[in-house]
Design a protein around this motif. Structure first.
Motif, short mmCIF file in Angstrom:
data_model
loop_
_atom_site.label_atom_id
_atom_site.label_comp_id
_atom_site.label_asym_id
_atom_site.label_seq_id
_atom_site.Cartn_x
_atom_site.Cartn_y
_atom_site.Cartn_z
N ALA A 83 0.83 -1.20 0.00
CA ALA A 83 0.00 0.00 0.00
C ALA A 83 0.87 1.25 0.00
O ALA A 83 0.65 2.19 -0.78
CB ALA A 83 -0.93 0.00 1.21
N VAL A 84 1.88 1.28 0.86
CA VAL A 84 2.75 2.45 0.96
C VAL A 84 3.57 2.63 -0.32
O VAL A 84 3.69 3.74 -0.85
CB VAL A 84 3.67 2.34 2.18
CG1 VAL A 84 4.74 3.44 2.16
CG2 VAL A 84 2.86 2.44 3.47
N ASN A 93 -4.92 5.30 -4.39
CA ASN A 93 -6.00 4.67 -3.63
C ASN A 93 -5.79 3.17 -3.55
O ASN A 93 -5.14 2.57 -4.41
CB ASN A 93 -7.34 5.00 -4.30
CG ASN A 93 -7.48 6.49 -4.55
OD1 ASN A 93 -7.53 7.30 -3.62
ND2 ASN A 93 -7.51 6.90 -5.82
N VAL A 94 -6.37 2.53 -2.52
CA VAL A 94 -6.08 1.13 -2.25
C VAL A 94 -7.37 0.36 -2.00
O VAL A 94 -8.24 0.79 -1.23
CB VAL A 94 -5.15 0.97 -1.03
CG1 VAL A 94 -4.77 -0.50 -0.85
CG2 VAL A 94 -3.91 1.83 -1.17
N LEU A 95 -7.48 -0.80 -2.66
CA LEU A 95 -8.55 -1.76 -2.41
C LEU A 95 -7.94 -2.94 -1.65
O LEU A 95 -7.14 -3.70 -2.20
CB LEU A 95 -9.18 -2.23 -3.73
CG LEU A 95 -10.23 -3.34 -3.65
CD1 LEU A 95 -11.41 -2.92 -2.78
CD2 LEU A 95 -10.71 -3.72 -5.05
N PHE A 96 -8.31 -3.08 -0.39
CA PHE A 96 -7.77 -4.13 0.47
C PHE A 96 -8.67 -5.36 0.40
O PHE A 96 -9.90 -5.26 0.52
CB PHE A 96 -7.69 -3.65 1.92
CG PHE A 96 -6.65 -2.59 2.16
CD1 PHE A 96 -5.32 -2.93 2.36
CD2 PHE A 96 -7.00 -1.24 2.19
CE1 PHE A 96 -4.36 -1.96 2.60
CE2 PHE A 96 -6.05 -0.26 2.43
CZ PHE A 96 -4.72 -0.62 2.63
N THR A 97 -8.06 -6.52 0.23
CA THR A 97 -8.81 -7.77 0.11
C THR A 97 -8.82 -8.53 1.44
O THR A 97 -8.07 -8.20 2.38
CB THR A 97 -8.19 -8.68 -0.96
OG1 THR A 97 -6.87 -9.04 -0.55
CG2 THR A 97 -8.14 -7.98 -2.31
N ASP A 98 -9.68 -9.56 1.50
CA ASP A 98 -9.68 -10.53 2.61
C ASP A 98 -9.91 -9.89 3.98
O ASP A 98 -9.34 -10.32 4.98
CB ASP A 98 -8.38 -11.34 2.61
CG ASP A 98 -8.19 -12.10 1.32
OD1 ASP A 98 -9.08 -12.88 0.96
OD2 ASP A 98 -7.16 -11.91 0.65
N ILE A 99 -10.75 -8.87 4.01
CA ILE A 99 -11.14 -8.28 5.29
C ILE A 99 -12.06 -9.25 6.02
O ILE A 99 -13.00 -9.80 5.45
CB ILE A 99 -11.86 -6.93 5.05
CG1 ILE A 99 -10.94 -5.96 4.29
CG2 ILE A 99 -12.33 -6.33 6.37
CD1 ILE A 99 -9.63 -5.67 4.98
N ARG A 100 -11.79 -9.45 7.30
CA ARG A 100 -12.60 -10.39 8.09
C ARG A 100 -13.29 -9.76 9.29
O ARG A 100 -14.19 -10.36 9.87
CB ARG A 100 -11.72 -11.55 8.57
CG ARG A 100 -11.23 -12.44 7.42
CD ARG A 100 -10.29 -13.52 7.91
NE ARG A 100 -9.97 -14.43 6.79
CZ ARG A 100 -9.04 -14.20 5.88
NH1 ARG A 100 -8.32 -13.08 5.94
NH2 ARG A 100 -8.81 -15.06 4.91
N SER A 101 -12.87 -8.55 9.67
CA SER A 101 -13.42 -7.93 10.87
C SER A 101 -13.22 -6.42 10.84
O SER A 101 -12.47 -5.90 10.01
CB SER A 101 -12.73 -8.50 12.11
OG SER A 101 -11.35 -8.11 12.11
#
Length: 264
Positions: A83-84, A93-101
Protein backbone atom coordinates in the motif's frame (compact mmCIF):
# COMPACT_ATOMS: atom_id res chain seq x y z
CA UNK A 1 0.67 17.18 -4.58
CA UNK A 2 -1.51 15.68 -7.29
CA UNK A 3 -5.30 15.92 -7.09
CA UNK A 4 -7.01 12.69 -6.15
CA UNK A 5 -9.80 12.53 -8.69
CA UNK A 6 -11.54 9.53 -7.15
CA UNK A 7 -11.62 11.19 -3.73
CA UNK A 8 -13.05 14.35 -5.28
CA UNK A 9 -15.87 12.38 -6.89
CA UNK A 10 -16.73 10.67 -3.60
CA UNK A 11 -16.69 13.94 -1.67
CA UNK A 12 -18.96 15.55 -4.28
CA UNK A 13 -21.41 12.64 -4.23
CA UNK A 14 -20.80 11.96 -7.91
CA UNK A 15 -20.63 8.54 -9.62
CA UNK A 16 -17.36 6.90 -10.60
CA UNK A 17 -16.26 4.39 -13.21
CA UNK A 18 -13.10 2.32 -13.28
CA UNK A 19 -11.68 -0.59 -15.24
CA UNK A 20 -9.46 -3.46 -14.11
CA UNK A 21 -6.00 -4.24 -15.46
CA UNK A 22 -3.73 -7.25 -15.06
CA UNK A 23 -1.29 -5.92 -17.65
CA UNK A 24 1.42 -3.74 -16.11
CA UNK A 25 2.50 -2.15 -19.41
CA UNK A 26 1.87 1.58 -18.76
CA UNK A 27 0.77 2.17 -22.35
CA UNK A 28 -2.40 0.23 -21.53
CA UNK A 29 -3.19 2.87 -18.90
CA UNK A 30 -2.57 5.54 -21.53
CA UNK A 31 -5.13 3.86 -23.78
CA UNK A 32 -7.67 3.88 -20.96
CA UNK A 33 -6.95 7.54 -20.27
CA UNK A 34 -7.29 8.49 -23.92
CA UNK A 35 -10.86 7.18 -23.98
CA UNK A 36 -11.93 9.83 -21.50
CA UNK A 37 -14.53 7.35 -20.21
CA UNK A 38 -12.94 6.26 -16.93
CA UNK A 39 -12.20 7.94 -13.62
CA UNK A 40 -9.60 5.43 -12.46
CA UNK A 41 -7.74 2.27 -13.35
CA UNK A 42 -7.69 -0.63 -10.91
CA UNK A 43 -4.31 -2.36 -10.91
CA UNK A 44 -4.74 -6.03 -9.99
CA UNK A 45 -1.61 -6.61 -7.94
CA UNK A 46 -3.42 -9.39 -6.10
CA UNK A 47 -3.39 -11.52 -9.24
CA UNK A 48 -0.81 -10.31 -11.74
CA UNK A 49 3.00 -10.06 -11.65
CA UNK A 50 4.50 -6.66 -10.94
CA UNK A 51 7.58 -5.02 -9.49
CA UNK A 52 8.20 -1.69 -7.82
CA UNK A 53 9.54 -0.11 -10.99
CA UNK A 54 6.40 -1.09 -12.91
CA UNK A 55 4.29 0.57 -10.21
CA UNK A 56 6.20 3.81 -10.71
CA UNK A 57 5.74 3.65 -14.47
CA UNK A 58 2.02 2.99 -14.04
CA UNK A 59 1.90 6.02 -11.75
CA UNK A 60 3.56 8.12 -14.44
CA UNK A 61 1.00 6.97 -17.01
CA UNK A 62 -1.86 7.92 -14.68
CA UNK A 63 -0.31 11.36 -14.22
CA UNK A 64 -0.75 12.08 -17.94
CA UNK A 65 -4.49 12.51 -17.39
CA UNK A 66 -5.71 15.05 -14.80
CA UNK A 67 -9.07 13.33 -14.37
CA UNK A 68 -7.68 9.82 -13.94
CA UNK A 69 -6.73 8.17 -10.64
CA UNK A 70 -5.23 4.84 -9.70
CA UNK A 71 -6.54 2.16 -7.36
CA UNK A 72 -4.46 -0.89 -6.48
CA UNK A 73 -5.96 -4.19 -5.31
CA UNK A 74 -3.59 -5.94 -2.93
CA UNK A 75 -3.52 -9.26 -1.16
CA UNK A 76 -3.61 -9.67 2.60
CA UNK A 77 -0.04 -10.67 3.42
CA UNK A 78 1.61 -7.63 1.83
CA UNK A 79 -0.93 -5.01 2.80
CA UNK A 80 1.13 -2.37 4.55
CA UNK A 81 4.28 -2.65 2.45
CA UNK A 82 2.58 -2.64 -0.93
CA UNK A 83 0.00 0.00 0.00
CA UNK A 84 2.75 2.45 0.96
CA UNK A 85 4.93 1.66 -2.06
CA UNK A 86 2.00 1.94 -4.47
CA UNK A 87 0.83 5.26 -3.06
CA UNK A 88 4.41 6.54 -3.16
CA UNK A 89 4.53 5.52 -6.83
CA UNK A 90 1.51 7.68 -7.63
CA UNK A 91 -1.28 5.10 -7.31
CA UNK A 92 -3.29 7.08 -4.80
CA UNK A 93 -6.00 4.67 -3.63
CA UNK A 94 -6.08 1.13 -2.25
CA UNK A 95 -8.55 -1.76 -2.41
CA UNK A 96 -7.77 -4.13 0.47
CA UNK A 97 -8.81 -7.77 0.11
CA UNK A 98 -9.68 -10.53 2.61
CA UNK A 99 -11.14 -8.28 5.29
CA UNK A 100 -12.60 -10.39 8.09
CA UNK A 101 -13.42 -7.93 10.87
CA UNK A 102 -13.67 -4.30 11.92
CA UNK A 103 -10.19 -4.67 13.42
CA UNK A 104 -8.84 -5.61 9.98
CA UNK A 105 -10.57 -2.58 8.45
CA UNK A 106 -9.16 -0.21 11.07
CA UNK A 107 -5.66 -1.57 10.53
CA UNK A 108 -5.92 -0.99 6.76
CA UNK A 109 -6.88 2.64 7.34
CA UNK A 110 -3.91 3.05 9.65
CA UNK A 111 -1.55 1.71 6.98
CA UNK A 112 -2.26 4.63 4.64
CA UNK A 113 -2.76 7.51 7.09
CA UNK A 114 0.11 9.66 8.35
CA UNK A 115 1.57 8.87 11.75
CA UNK A 116 0.41 12.08 13.37
CA UNK A 117 -1.52 12.72 16.62
CA UNK A 118 -4.77 13.59 14.88
CA UNK A 119 -4.73 10.67 12.43
CA UNK A 120 -3.11 7.86 14.41
CA UNK A 121 -1.79 6.26 11.24
CA UNK A 122 1.34 4.24 10.57
CA UNK A 123 2.69 5.95 7.46
CA UNK A 124 5.89 7.93 7.89
CA UNK A 125 7.52 10.56 5.75
CA UNK A 126 8.54 9.23 2.34
CA UNK A 127 10.47 10.34 -0.71
CA UNK A 128 8.37 8.88 -3.49
CA UNK A 129 6.79 10.22 -6.64
CA UNK A 130 3.70 11.28 -4.70
CA UNK A 131 5.67 14.00 -2.92
CA UNK A 132 7.84 14.97 -5.89
CA UNK A 133 10.58 12.79 -4.33
CA UNK A 134 11.67 15.57 -1.94
CA UNK A 135 9.56 18.66 -2.69
CA UNK A 136 6.58 17.87 -0.43
CA UNK A 137 8.17 15.26 1.80
CA UNK A 138 6.69 15.49 5.29
CA UNK A 139 4.70 18.62 4.47
CA UNK A 140 1.13 19.45 5.55
CA UNK A 141 0.13 18.66 1.96
CA UNK A 142 1.58 15.19 2.38
CA UNK A 143 -0.46 14.63 5.54
CA UNK A 144 -3.60 15.76 3.73
CA UNK A 145 -2.86 13.41 0.84
CA UNK A 146 -2.92 10.48 3.27
CA UNK A 147 -6.39 11.59 4.38
CA UNK A 148 -7.47 11.81 0.74
CA UNK A 149 -6.35 8.24 -0.04
CA UNK A 150 -9.52 6.25 -0.71
CA UNK A 151 -9.61 3.11 1.42
CA UNK A 152 -11.81 0.53 -0.28
CA UNK A 153 -12.50 -2.90 1.19
CA UNK A 154 -13.53 -6.23 -0.28
CA UNK A 155 -16.34 -7.73 1.78
CA UNK A 156 -15.92 -11.33 0.71
CA UNK A 157 -15.74 -13.48 3.84
CA UNK A 158 -18.61 -14.76 5.93
CA UNK A 159 -17.18 -13.13 9.05
CA UNK A 160 -16.93 -9.76 7.26
CA UNK A 161 -20.59 -9.89 6.26
CA UNK A 162 -21.50 -10.77 9.84
CA UNK A 163 -19.38 -7.87 11.16
CA UNK A 164 -20.43 -5.47 8.40
CA UNK A 165 -22.03 -2.79 10.56
CA UNK A 166 -18.87 -2.48 12.64
CA UNK A 167 -16.65 -2.48 9.55
CA UNK A 168 -18.66 0.33 7.95
CA UNK A 169 -18.42 2.31 11.19
CA UNK A 170 -14.61 2.43 10.97
CA UNK A 171 -13.55 6.01 10.32
CA UNK A 172 -11.79 6.22 6.96
CA UNK A 173 -13.56 3.38 5.15
CA UNK A 174 -14.79 5.08 1.98
CA UNK A 175 -15.94 2.25 -0.28
CA UNK A 176 -16.84 -1.44 -0.10
CA UNK A 177 -17.40 -4.15 -2.67
CA UNK A 178 -18.96 -7.56 -2.23
CA UNK A 179 -16.90 -10.51 -3.51
CA UNK A 180 -19.22 -13.39 -4.48
CA UNK A 181 -16.49 -15.89 -5.40
CA UNK A 182 -14.67 -15.74 -2.08
CA UNK A 183 -17.92 -15.47 -0.17
CA UNK A 184 -19.38 -18.57 -1.81
CA UNK A 185 -16.25 -20.49 -0.85
CA UNK A 186 -16.32 -19.17 2.72
CA UNK A 187 -19.87 -20.47 3.27
CA UNK A 188 -19.20 -23.87 1.70
CA UNK A 189 -20.72 -23.48 -1.77
CA UNK A 190 -17.60 -22.75 -3.87
CA UNK A 191 -18.19 -21.47 -7.38
CA UNK A 192 -21.92 -20.86 -6.83
CA UNK A 193 -21.91 -17.10 -7.31
CA UNK A 194 -25.68 -17.12 -7.92
CA UNK A 195 -26.54 -19.23 -4.89
CA UNK A 196 -29.47 -17.67 -2.98
CA UNK A 197 -27.33 -17.18 0.14
CA UNK A 198 -24.66 -15.41 -1.92
CA UNK A 199 -27.18 -13.11 -3.60
CA UNK A 200 -28.79 -12.34 -0.26
CA UNK A 201 -25.42 -11.39 1.21
CA UNK A 202 -24.59 -9.20 -1.80
CA UNK A 203 -27.75 -7.14 -1.48
CA UNK A 204 -27.29 -6.94 2.29
CA UNK A 205 -23.79 -5.50 1.82
CA UNK A 206 -24.94 -2.99 -0.79
CA UNK A 207 -28.04 -1.84 1.08
CA UNK A 208 -26.22 -1.56 4.40
CA UNK A 209 -23.35 0.44 2.89
CA UNK A 210 -25.73 2.86 1.18
CA UNK A 211 -27.73 3.28 4.37
CA UNK A 212 -24.57 4.13 6.30
CA UNK A 213 -23.28 6.56 3.66
CA UNK A 214 -20.40 4.40 2.45
CA UNK A 215 -19.94 4.05 -1.30
CA UNK A 216 -20.86 0.62 -2.67
CA UNK A 217 -18.97 -0.48 -5.77
CA UNK A 218 -19.96 -3.24 -8.19
CA UNK A 219 -17.97 -4.98 -10.94
CA UNK A 220 -19.77 -5.55 -14.24
CA UNK A 221 -18.60 -6.99 -17.55
CA UNK A 222 -21.20 -5.24 -19.70
CA UNK A 223 -22.98 -1.92 -19.09
CA UNK A 224 -26.39 -3.62 -19.17
CA UNK A 225 -25.48 -5.60 -16.05
CA UNK A 226 -25.46 -2.37 -14.03
CA UNK A 227 -29.21 -1.79 -14.37
CA UNK A 228 -30.46 -3.61 -11.22
CA UNK A 229 -27.72 -2.00 -9.15
CA UNK A 230 -28.53 1.47 -10.45
CA UNK A 231 -32.13 0.90 -9.38
CA UNK A 232 -30.87 0.17 -5.86
CA UNK A 233 -28.85 3.39 -5.77
CA UNK A 234 -25.36 2.11 -6.61
CA UNK A 235 -23.33 4.77 -8.44
CA UNK A 236 -19.83 3.31 -8.43
CA UNK A 237 -18.87 0.67 -10.95
CA UNK A 238 -15.83 -1.08 -12.38
CA UNK A 239 -16.38 -2.10 -15.98
CA UNK A 240 -14.48 -4.87 -17.72
CA UNK A 241 -11.26 -6.79 -17.24
CA UNK A 242 -8.40 -6.68 -19.72
CA UNK A 243 -7.61 -10.40 -19.74
CA UNK A 244 -11.27 -11.36 -20.02
CA UNK A 245 -11.73 -9.00 -22.98
CA UNK A 246 -8.71 -10.49 -24.75
CA UNK A 247 -9.71 -14.09 -24.02
CA UNK A 248 -13.24 -13.80 -25.35
CA UNK A 249 -12.10 -11.86 -28.42
CA UNK A 250 -9.50 -14.50 -29.24
CA UNK A 251 -11.89 -17.36 -28.51
CA UNK A 252 -14.87 -16.06 -30.47
CA UNK A 253 -13.09 -14.34 -33.34
CA UNK A 254 -10.59 -17.17 -33.62
CA UNK A 255 -13.41 -19.73 -33.90
CA UNK A 256 -15.11 -17.72 -36.63
CA UNK A 257 -11.85 -17.30 -38.52
CA UNK A 258 -11.12 -21.05 -38.29
CA UNK A 259 -14.57 -21.81 -39.65
CA UNK A 260 -13.93 -19.50 -42.60
CA UNK A 261 -10.56 -21.07 -43.30
CA UNK A 262 -11.89 -24.61 -43.13
CA UNK A 263 -14.69 -23.72 -45.48
CA UNK A 264 -12.41 -22.04 -48.01
Amino acid sequence: MRRNHLRELLEAGKPSLGTRLHISWPTVIELVGQTGAFDYVEILAEYAPYDLLSLENQGRAIDLFPNLSGLIKIEQESRQHLAVRAISSGIQNVLFTDIRSAADAAECVRYVRAESPELGGLRGVGQGRDVGVVMESGSPAFVQSTIDTVVALMIEKQSAVEDLEAILAVDGVAMVQFGPSDYSMSIGVPGQRRHPAVLEAEWYVIETALRRGVAARVEVQEPEQAAPYLEKGVRHFCLGLDMRTLFFYWRDSGARMLEMLRGA
